[in-house]
Design an enzyme around this catalytic site. Structure first.
Site, mmCIF file in Angstrom:
data_model
loop_
_atom_site.group_PDB
_atom_site.id
_atom_site.type_symbol
_atom_site.label_atom_id
_atom_site.label_comp_id
_atom_site.label_asym_id
_atom_site.label_seq_id
_atom_site.Cartn_x
_atom_site.Cartn_y
_atom_site.Cartn_z
ATOM 1 N N ASP A 1 24.743 36.367 74.716
ATOM 2 C CA ASP A 1 23.635 36.609 73.905
ATOM 3 C C ASP A 1 22.515 37.783 74.974
ATOM 4 O O ASP A 1 22.590 37.526 76.162
ATOM 5 C CB ASP A 1 22.816 35.742 73.370
ATOM 6 C CG ASP A 1 22.186 35.039 74.235
ATOM 7 O OD1 ASP A 1 22.798 34.533 75.329
ATOM 8 O OD2 ASP A 1 21.094 34.634 74.364
ATOM 9 N N ASP B 1 22.749 41.567 82.202
ATOM 10 C CA ASP B 1 22.264 40.242 81.569
ATOM 11 C C ASP B 1 22.748 39.948 80.427
ATOM 12 O O ASP B 1 21.880 40.232 79.476
ATOM 13 C CB ASP B 1 20.711 40.174 81.853
ATOM 14 C CG ASP B 1 20.022 38.902 81.475
ATOM 15 O OD1 ASP B 1 20.907 37.875 81.791
ATOM 16 O OD2 ASP B 1 19.008 38.978 81.226
ATOM 17 N N GLU C 1 21.239 31.800 75.479
ATOM 18 C CA GLU C 1 20.244 31.491 76.615
ATOM 19 C C GLU C 1 19.118 32.331 76.543
ATOM 20 O O GLU C 1 17.944 31.647 76.965
ATOM 21 C CB GLU C 1 21.255 31.859 77.781
ATOM 22 C CG GLU C 1 20.491 31.420 79.151
ATOM 23 C CD GLU C 1 19.433 32.700 79.880
ATOM 24 O OE1 GLU C 1 18.673 32.341 80.502
ATOM 25 O OE2 GLU C 1 19.304 33.698 79.305
ATOM 26 N N GLU C 2 18.895 33.571 76.181
ATOM 27 C CA GLU C 2 17.777 34.255 75.918
ATOM 28 C C GLU C 2 16.767 33.656 75.216
ATOM 29 O O GLU C 2 15.739 34.112 75.380
ATOM 30 C CB GLU C 2 18.101 35.812 75.691
ATOM 31 C CG GLU C 2 18.935 36.493 76.718
ATOM 32 C CD GLU C 2 18.304 36.788 77.878
ATOM 33 O OE1 GLU C 2 17.289 36.213 78.306
ATOM 34 O OE2 GLU C 2 19.165 37.246 78.832
ATOM 35 N N HIS D 1 15.953 42.921 80.726
ATOM 36 C CA HIS D 1 14.874 42.659 79.652
ATOM 37 C C HIS D 1 14.261 43.865 79.284
ATOM 38 O O HIS D 1 13.178 43.792 78.335
ATOM 39 C CB HIS D 1 13.929 41.481 79.981
ATOM 40 C CG HIS D 1 14.701 40.285 80.130
ATOM 41 N ND1 HIS D 1 14.020 39.080 79.802
ATOM 42 C CD2 HIS D 1 16.115 39.715 80.175
ATOM 43 C CE1 HIS D 1 14.854 37.922 80.069
ATOM 44 N NE2 HIS D 1 16.125 38.466 80.176
#
Length: 451
Positions: free
Chosen positions: A92, A123, A156-157, A423
Site C-alpha cells: 500500500d 516506499d 501500513e501507511e 510521501h
C-alpha cells in the site's frame, strides 16, 4: 562487487525488476477506500501473491485482516534444520497528493536522471522487489540457505493495524529466528545503514463547535465565538516559541547517541527554503529520532476559493504525534487528548478521537544477525562501514513482532533514503540502491545461514 556471482546475477535481473516495479506501481493501492477503489489494492495484493507463487513459495495466501485490507503471505522452504527468516514489505502507498504537481504521472514508473519515479517506488513496492531480487540471486547460485517467510502488508501507511491484529490472532504464522523489515532506508545514497530505532505514532482527530450554524461575520463577528479561530488557538498551543513540541505532561528532553545529521545536510534533504529556520532545539538527530514531534496533517475548514464572510460554527483537524522510544504510545495519546481538550478556549465544545496508533521500537544492534548484515553490507558497499541510525517514522508492526517473538532479531533496511522523497510529490527510487541492497540481503541470508 562485480566479481561476486550474486551481484552479477542481480545486475542482470535489474531490467526485469524495473518492468515488474512498473506493473506494481501502476496499482493505485492507497488503503483509504473512500479515496481510491478497493480493487486497486486487491490487484496489487494479487500481483504480489502471483510473484511469490512463481518463485516457488508454498502456502501463498491473501490474508483478510481485521481492518478490511489484505496482506500477502508465503513460505519458501530451505534446507532441513535451517533457520527461518521473515522478510517484510508493504504494497500500500500514500495518496499522490496533487497529481498535477508531479513531473510525471505518479502511478507510471518513469526513469529520469538516473532514478525511477512513481508513488511507492521506494516506499515500499521497491522493497518487495528487493526481496525478490535477493531470493532469485540465491536460487541461481546454489539455492536459498534458510527457510523464508514473506509477509507483504496492505495498510501500513494508514496505521489501522490490520496485520498487527491478524498476527496477534495467528501467532504461529510469522514465527522466525530473524526478521528483516524492508521499509527503512540508508542515511544517504551509498552509505549502508541499519535503522535501530523508530518513533511510534498516534493520530487524534479533534473537533471544535461553537455555534448552531455559520453566521455573517459583519453582523455577528467580534462577539460570536469562531470555531476555526478556537481550533487554531488550541493547535498553536502544541508548539513552543521555537517550534518544539509541547504536549502537557509529555517529556520531550532526550538525546540521540550515534550517527549525527548535520544541519546543512538536513536543510538540503528537507528542501528548507532559504532564510527559513529549522524548528526545535538540540541536534537534528535529537529532534527527528529521539523526541516527540507533533504535526497538524489536515484541517477541515472552508477553502479560500469560494469562501464566504462567515463566522465558522465548527472546525476539525487531524493531529499526528510521533512518539520516541521509551514513551508508551497509548499514554502519549491520552496526554495529547487531555491537552487538546484543556487548551480549547472560550468554553468551546471540543471532542477528540484516536484514529490510529503504533508503538515506538528499539532494536538490539549487538545481536549476531547485525554482524551478518554488517559483513554483507561491506561487500555490497565496498569501502563503507555499516552505520546505525534512527528513523522518525513509524512501523507499528515492529513492536507487535517484537512482543510476539521476543527471541527474534529484527533488522530494518530499505530504499527510503532522503532523495527518495517518500510521501511527497515526485517520490523515486535509486536503481543503484535497489541493486546494492538486494546484494546485501542475499549475502546476509547466506551469512546468517552459516553463522
Amino acid at each position: 562487487m562485480s566479481s561476486n556471482p550474486l551481484a552479477e546475477t542481480i545486475a542482470s535481473l535489474l531490467p526485469r525488476a524495473k518492468a515488474e516495479l512498473t506493473e506494481l506501481v501502476a496499482f493505485k493501492s492507497v488503503a483509504d477506500f473512500d479515496q481510491f477503489p478497493r480493487s486497486e489494492s486487491e490487484g496489487a495484493a494479487r500481483w504480489v501473491a502471483d510473484a511469490l507463487t512463481a518463485e516457488g513459495f508454498q502456502d501463498v495466501a491473501l490474508l483478510d485482516t481485521p481492518d478490511g485490507t489484505q496482506s500477502v503471505y508465503g513460505f519458501l522452504p530451505g534446507p532441513e534444520g535451517a533457520r527461518t527468516v521473515l522478510l517484510y514489505a508493504h504494497y500500500d502507498v500514500q495518496p499522490p497528493l496533487d497529481e498535477a504537481a508531479w513531473t510525471t504521472p505518479p502511478f507510471a514508473l518513469t526513469e529520469r536522471d538516473g532514478r525511477w519515479y512513481g508513488r511507492g517506488a521506494a516506499d515500499c513496492k521497491g522493497g518487495v522487489l528487493m526481496h525478490l531480487l535477493a531470493l532469485r540471486a540465491l536460487k541461481a547460485d546454489g539455492g536459498v540457505p534458510v527457510h523464508v517467510k514473506v509477509i507483504v502488508e496492505g495498510s501500513e501507511e494508514q496505521g489501522t493495524g490490520g496485520l498487527e491484529r491478524y498476527a496477534e490472532q495467528h501467532p504461529d504464522l510469522l514465527t522466525a529466528d530473524t526478521i528483516v523489515i524492508g521499509d527503512a532506508g540508508n542515511f544517504r545514497v551509498g552509505l549502508p545503514t541499519v535503522t535501530t530505532t523508530l518513533r511510534g505514532m498516534t493520530l487524534v482527530r479533534v473537533r471544535v463547535d461553537t455555534l448552531e450554524g455559520n453566521l455573517h461575520s459583519g453582523q455577528f463577528g467580534g462577539a460570536a465565538p469562531d470555531a476555526l479561530a478556537a481550533l487554531i488557538r488550541v493547535l498553536d498551543s502544541l508548539r513552543a516559541e521555537d517550534g518544539s513540541t509541547t504536549v502537557d505532561g509529555l517529556d520531550g528532553v532526550s538525546g540521540w547517541e550515534g550517527l549525527q545529521y548535520e544541519e546543512e545536510q538536513f536543510r538540503k534533504d528537507a528542501k528548507v527554503l532559504e532564510g527559513v529556520e529549522l524548528i526545535g532545539s538540540g541536534t537534528v538527530a535529537d529532534r527527528i529520532w529521539a523526541r516527540p514531534a507533533v504535526t497538524v496533517i489536515g484541517i477541515d475548514c472552508p477553502p479560500v476559493v469560494g469562501a464566504t464572510p462567515s463566522v465558522q460554527a465548527g472546525a476539525r483537524a487531524l493531529v499526528s504525534l510521533r512518539v520516541p522510544p521509551g514513551v508508551d504510545a497509548a499514554e502519549a495519546t491520552k496526554l495529547l487528548q487531555v491537552h487538546l481538550e484543556a487548551r480549547t478556549p472560550w468554553g468551546a465544545r471540543v471532542s477528540t478521537e484516536q484514529v490510529g496508533q503504533g508503538q515506538p521500537f528499539r532494536a538490539d544492534p549487538t545481536s549476531p544477525a547485525y554482524q551478518a548484515m554488517a559483513d554483507a553490507m561491506a561487500v555490497a558497499y565496498p569501502g563503507q562501514e555499516m552505520q546505525y541510525a534512527g528513523q522518525g517514522g513509524s512501523i507499528p508492526l515492529c513492536n507487535t513482532l517484537a512482543a510476539l517473538y521476543p527471541e527474534a532479531e529484527i533488522l530494518l533496511i530499505g530504499l527510503s533514503e532522503p532523495e527518495a522523497q517518500i510521501h511527497a510529490v515526485d517520490e523515486s527510487v535509486s536503481p543503484r540502491e535497489l541493486e546494492r541492497l538486494s546484494v546485501a540481503e542475499a549475502l546476509f541470508l547466506r551469512n546468517y545461514a552459516a553463522g
